[in-house]
Design an enzyme around this catalytic site. Structure first.
Site, PDB file in Angstrom:
ATOM      1  N   ASP A 131      31.450   9.715 -17.267  1.00 22.78           N
ATOM      2  CA  ASP A 131      32.289   8.973 -18.216  1.00 22.78           C
ATOM      3  C   ASP A 131      33.284   9.866 -18.954  1.00 22.78           C
ATOM      4  O   ASP A 131      33.655   9.590 -20.094  1.00 22.78           O
ATOM      5  CB  ASP A 131      31.408   8.229 -19.240  1.00 22.78           C
ATOM      6  CG  ASP A 131      30.548   7.167 -18.608  1.00 22.78           C
ATOM      7  OD1 ASP A 131      30.966   6.603 -17.577  1.00 22.78           O
ATOM      8  OD2 ASP A 131      29.447   6.905 -19.115  1.00 22.78           O
ATOM      9  N   ALA A 132      33.719  10.930 -18.308  1.00 19.61           N
ATOM     10  CA  ALA A 132      34.626  11.861 -18.970  1.00 19.61           C
ATOM     11  C   ALA A 132      35.901  12.092 -18.165  1.00 19.61           C
ATOM     12  O   ALA A 132      36.656  13.017 -18.460  1.00 19.61           O
ATOM     13  CB  ALA A 132      33.923  13.196 -19.225  1.00 19.61           C
TER      14      ALA A 132
END
Length: 295
Positions: free
Chosen positions: A240-241
């Site tokens: 999620d980055a």
């Protein structure tokens, strides 16, 4: 048909040129002059620099192909030699007449999945969908209604490597140009991302980086938030980055429950994912490190 109407260029007969290079003087002039010299009519132009003195320059130009005196191969050779090489450009040429091949990975949630299929049917997304891959049977009937091949690849802790290898095989066999995770509830490994080797777009059910985890709406409810949102980003090995493409939030009040927050959140997820996919399909997204320029 009137003569005026007959002279209007076909909107499908357009191409998009995207460029990333070190910033210096003369870039816009050189690109524009090249297109003009070869009969192309520019209809949209966007550019951005991180710093005019030594920064990175980004450009997106859209132009009509009517009157262009070069084949695609000829354009690529000439542009590479005359413009791209002197300016150290990374560049790509895309034709609107060649829809991108978008694959979908999905689990059981149908809201983002059906929204993408509907937008494709309505002509809002200039894509073809060669296949859908799921780890559950739940959405097979919906895929069949849209006449799209639906493949089941079960995933568990014991078979994850083999399952991902099969997914990559299917995607490669279908020549998918990018993948959308329409609430696919599995974490993709680095092996999958390297094996596929093409962009993967995810939708995250929160306004990253806040309220990550298994039940963000319960966490948001417990915190008494006044905004909820969604984030669409490219997938990288860091969970999620990846580079963010689109985000949005909506206001909520103390009257909401976890269920109403979830319903509102799913509306935002649909809109944000559709916006991100449309931007990618239209070649409006240029990645710069862990950030994006979205024209």
């Amino acid at each position: 048909m009137t003569a005026a109407a007959a002279s209007v260029p076909d909107p499908l007969n357009t191409a998009t040129l995207t460029i990333t290079c070190p910033d210096r003087g003369g870039i816009v002039a050189s690109v524009s002059q090249f297109l003009h010299n070869h009969g192309a009519n520019i209809i949209h132009s966007d550019q951005h620099s991180t710093d005019p003195a030594g920064g990175t320059f980004f450009m997106r130009m859209e132009f009509y192909l009517d009157g262009l005196d070069l084949s695609r191969d000829g354009f690529e050779r000439a542009f590479s030699n005359v413009v791209a090489a002197p300016f150290q450009m990374e560049w790509k040429l895309a034709s609107r007449a060649e829809p991108k091949r978008m694959a979908i990975l999905v689990s059981k949630y149908d809201h983002c999945f059906l929204d993408l299929l509907w937008r494709k049917r309505r002509g809002e997304l200039n894509v073809t969908i060669p296949l859908i891959i799921s780890n559950h049977e739940d959405l097979r009937r919906d895929a069949e209604m849209f006449d799209i091949p639906f493949h089941i690849v079960p995933v568990n802790k014991e078979n994850k490597a083999e399952a991902e290898a099969e997914q990559v095989r299917l995607l490669r066999e279908a020549d998918a140009e990018f993948v959308v995770l329409a609430r696919y509830m599995q974490i993709l490994s680095g092996e999958f991302l390297r094996g596929f080797g093409r962009p993967v777009i995810n939708i995250h059910h929160s306004f990253l980086p806040a309220f990550i985890g298994a039940n963000p709406y319960r966490a948001a409810f417990n915190r008494g938030v006044k905004l909820i949102g969604a984030t669409s980003h490219y997938v990288t090995e860091e969970l999620d980055a990846g580079p963010i493409i689109a985000q949005d939030v909506i206001p909520v009040t103390h009257r909401e429950t976890p269920d109403t927050l979830m319903r509102l959140g799913r509306d935002v997820e649909r809109q944000v994912l559709a916006r991100a996919v449309k931007a990618h399909v239209e070649d409006r997204v240029l990645v710069h490190g862990n950030k994006t320029v979205v024209f």
